[in-house]
Design a protein around this motif. Structure first.
Motif, PDB file in Angstrom:
ATOM      1  N   ALA A  24      12.414  12.799  -2.662  1.00 24.97           N
ATOM      2  CA  ALA A  24      13.272  13.975  -2.789  1.00 24.97           C
ATOM      3  C   ALA A  24      14.048  13.969  -4.099  1.00 24.97           C
ATOM      4  N   GLY A  25      14.185  12.795  -4.714  1.00 27.19           N
ATOM      5  CA  GLY A  25      14.969  12.696  -5.937  1.00 27.19           C
ATOM      6  C   GLY A  25      14.540  13.653  -7.034  1.00 27.19           C
ATOM      7  N   PRO A  26      13.240  13.664  -7.417  1.00 31.70           N
ATOM      8  CA  PRO A  26      12.821  14.597  -8.481  1.00 31.70           C
ATOM      9  C   PRO A  26      13.028  16.060  -8.111  1.00 31.70           C
ATOM     10  N   GLU A  28       1.780  24.059  -8.328  1.00 32.03           N
ATOM     11  CA  GLU A  28       1.200  22.883  -8.967  1.00 32.03           C
ATOM     12  C   GLU A  28       1.614  21.604  -8.231  1.00 32.03           C
ATOM     13  N   SER A  29       2.872  21.555  -7.805  1.00 29.28           N
ATOM     14  CA  SER A  29       3.373  20.371  -7.108  1.00 29.28           C
ATOM     15  C   SER A  29       2.675  20.193  -5.769  1.00 29.28           C
ATOM     16  N   VAL A  30       2.571  21.283  -5.014  1.00 27.73           N
ATOM     17  CA  VAL A  30       1.923  21.223  -3.704  1.00 27.73           C
ATOM     18  C   VAL A  30       0.469  20.799  -3.845  1.00 27.73           C
ATOM     19  N   VAL A  52       0.840  -1.199   0.000  1.00 27.92           N
ATOM     20  CA  VAL A  52       0.000   0.000   0.000  1.00 27.92           C
ATOM     21  C   VAL A  52       0.875   1.249   0.000  1.00 27.92           C
ATOM     22  N   SER A  53       1.940   1.217   0.781  1.00 22.47           N
ATOM     23  CA  SER A  53       2.844   2.354   0.860  1.00 22.47           C
ATOM     24  C   SER A  53       3.499   2.636  -0.487  1.00 22.47           C
ATOM     25  N   ARG A  54       3.928   1.568  -1.165  1.00 19.22           N
ATOM     26  CA  ARG A  54       4.560   1.753  -2.468  1.00 19.22           C
ATOM     27  C   ARG A  54       3.562   2.289  -3.495  1.00 19.22           C
ATOM     28  N   ARG A  55       2.335   1.800  -3.442  1.00 21.36           N
ATOM     29  CA  ARG A  55       1.309   2.310  -4.351  1.00 21.36           C
ATOM     30  C   ARG A  55       1.033   3.791  -4.069  1.00 21.36           C
ATOM     31  N   THR A  56       0.993   4.157  -2.792  1.00 23.06           N
ATOM     32  CA  THR A  56       0.733   5.546  -2.419  1.00 23.06           C
ATOM     33  C   THR A  56       1.829   6.457  -2.958  1.00 23.06           C
ATOM     34  N   PHE A  57       3.083   6.039  -2.770  1.00 26.87           N
ATOM     35  CA  PHE A  57       4.185   6.847  -3.271  1.00 26.87           C
ATOM     36  C   PHE A  57       4.132   6.957  -4.789  1.00 26.87           C
ATOM     37  N   ALA A  58       3.818   5.857  -5.471  1.00 27.69           N
ATOM     38  CA  ALA A  58       3.736   5.883  -6.936  1.00 27.69           C
ATOM     39  C   ALA A  58       2.652   6.839  -7.399  1.00 27.69           C
ATOM     40  N   LEU A  59       1.540   6.873  -6.683  1.00 31.87           N
ATOM     41  CA  LEU A  59       0.445   7.774  -7.027  1.00 31.87           C
ATOM     42  C   LEU A  59       0.881   9.225  -6.884  1.00 31.87           C
ATOM     43  N   ARG A 105       3.997  10.336  -6.924  1.00 25.57           N
ATOM     44  CA  ARG A 105       5.035  10.605  -7.923  1.00 25.57           C
ATOM     45  C   ARG A 105       4.420  10.891  -9.290  1.00 25.57           C
ATOM     46  N   ASP A 106       3.404  10.111  -9.672  1.00 26.71           N
ATOM     47  CA  ASP A 106       2.769  10.311 -10.976  1.00 26.71           C
ATOM     48  C   ASP A 106       2.044  11.646 -11.046  1.00 26.71           C
ATOM     49  N   ARG A 107       1.426  12.048  -9.928  1.00 22.51           N
ATOM     50  CA  ARG A 107       0.725  13.334  -9.913  1.00 22.51           C
ATOM     51  C   ARG A 107       1.715  14.502  -9.969  1.00 22.51           C
ATOM     52  N   LEU A 108       2.893  14.304  -9.368  1.00 17.31           N
ATOM     53  CA  LEU A 108       3.875  15.385  -9.319  1.00 17.31           C
ATOM     54  C   LEU A 108       4.621  15.563 -10.638  1.00 17.31           C
ATOM     55  N   ALA A 109       4.737  14.493 -11.408  1.00 19.61           N
ATOM     56  CA  ALA A 109       5.587  14.513 -12.594  1.00 19.61           C
ATOM     57  C   ALA A 109       5.307  15.690 -13.531  1.00 19.61           C
ATOM     58  N   PRO A 110       4.037  15.977 -13.887  1.00 19.37           N
ATOM     59  CA  PRO A 110       3.804  17.098 -14.816  1.00 19.37           C
ATOM     60  C   PRO A 110       4.238  18.439 -14.244  1.00 19.37           C
ATOM     61  N   ALA A 111       4.099  18.609 -12.927  1.00 20.90           N
ATOM     62  CA  ALA A 111       4.438  19.891 -12.318  1.00 20.90           C
ATOM     63  C   ALA A 111       5.945  20.109 -12.234  1.00 20.90           C
ATOM     64  N   LEU A 112       6.717  19.031 -12.277  1.00 21.16           N
ATOM     65  CA  LEU A 112       8.160  19.152 -12.127  1.00 21.16           C
ATOM     66  C   LEU A 112       8.894  19.211 -13.462  1.00 21.16           C
TER      67      LEU A 112
END
Length: 227
Positions: A136-138, A100-102, A72-79, A81-88
Motif C-alpha cells: 500500500a505504501g507506493p 497499467e498498475s492493475v 518465496v513470499s518476499r520474492r513474489t512481493f518484490a516481483l 513491486r518491480d512490475r508496478l513501479a513504472p505504472a506508478l
C-alpha cells in the motif's frame, strides 16, 4: 593490530554470506519452478529435486517449509513491486495509471498462479499484514502526491491505499478460483473500481481531475480544478 576492514577473516565472512544469499536465491528460483509445475502443494522434496540437490542441502538454507515460504513470499512481493513501479510514476491520467498498475499485477498473478496460491495458503497473519502495508505504501505515496500537487494535505491517503490494495488482492485471489474470466475483462472491471475510488477520494478533498487529464507529480503547474 590490523583494522577490521583489512582482516582477511572479514573478507571470507562477506564472501560466505554472499555465497549463501546467492544459493538461497537459486533455491527460491527452484521453488517457483516447482510450484508453477506441480501446484501449491509442492513439498520440500519436490523443490530440492527441482534444484538438483538432496533435501538436507535445502534444509541447510531453510530450516523448514515456513522459512522457504517466507523467502518465496518476499520474492513474489518484490516481483509485483518491480512490475508496478513504472505504472506508478510519470505523468499520466489516473485511469491510465490504474489500468497499467492493475494489468501489471494481474500479469504476475497469471504467470505464477500456483505461487500466489502457495503464498496465500501458508503465510502467517502478521506477515500478510506487513506485506499489505508495504504494497500500500507506493499507492499511498501516489495519492499523497496527487493531493499535495493541489496544495492539499490529507490523512486519508494511507487508509484509502490499504483499502484499494485489499480490494485488488481479494479480486485477484477470487480470480485464481475463477480462471474462466478473461484477464483483460477482470483488468477492466478492476480499473473501473479502483480509478473510481481514487477519483472519489480526491474529489472529497476538493481535487477534481478529468478522466483523460495527465498529472505530472513532479511539476508544480499541475492543472485540474481545486477551490
Amino acid at each position: 593490530m590490523t583494522d577490521g576492514a583489512d582482516d582477511p577473516g572479514d573478507g571470507r565472512s562477506a564472501r560466505w554470506r554472499e555465497h549463501r544469499e546467492a544459493r538461497r536465491a537459486q533455491f527460491v528460483d527452484a521453488a517457483f519452478r516447482a510450484l508453477d509445475r506441480l501446484g501449491p502443494s509442492a513439498g520440500m522434496a519436490d523443490i530440492a529435486r527441482e534444484a538438483g540437490v538432496a533435501k538436507p542441502r535445502l534444509y541447510s538454507h531453510f530450516a523448514d517449509k515456513a522459512a522457504l515460504h517466507d523467502a518465496v513470499s518476499r520474492r513474489t512481493f518484490a516481483l509485483v513491486r518491480d512490475r508496478l513501479a513504472p505504472a506508478l510514476s510519470g505523468p499520466a491520467p489516473i485511469r491510465e495509471r490504474v489500468s497499467e498498475s492493475v494489468r501489471a499485477y494481474l500479469g504476475v498473478l497469471g504467470e505464477h498462479p500456483n505461487v500466489f496460491r502457495f503464498v496465500c495458503a501458508a503465510r502467517a497473519g502478521r506477515q500478510a499484514s506487513e506485506e499489505r502495508t508495504a504494497a500500500a505504501g507506493p499507492v499511498a505515496a501516489m495519492l499523497g502526491e496527487y493531493l499535495r500537487a493541489f496544495g492539499v494535505e490529507s490523512e486519508g491517503a494511507s487508509p484509502w491505499a490499504h483499502g484499494i490494495v485489499g480490494a485488488v488482492e481479494a479480486a485477484g485471489n477470487w480470480w485464481l478460483d475463477h480462471p474462466e474470466l478473461p484477464e483483460e475483462q477482470l483488468a477492466d472491471y478492476l480499473t473501473t473500481l479502483v480509478a473510481g475510488a481514487i477519483e472519489a477520494a480526491l474529489r472529497s478533498e476538493g481535487v477534481a481531475l478529468g478522466p483523460d487529464e495527465p498529472v505530472d507529480l513532479h511539476r508544480k503547474d499541475t492543472h485540474g480544478s481545486h477551490p
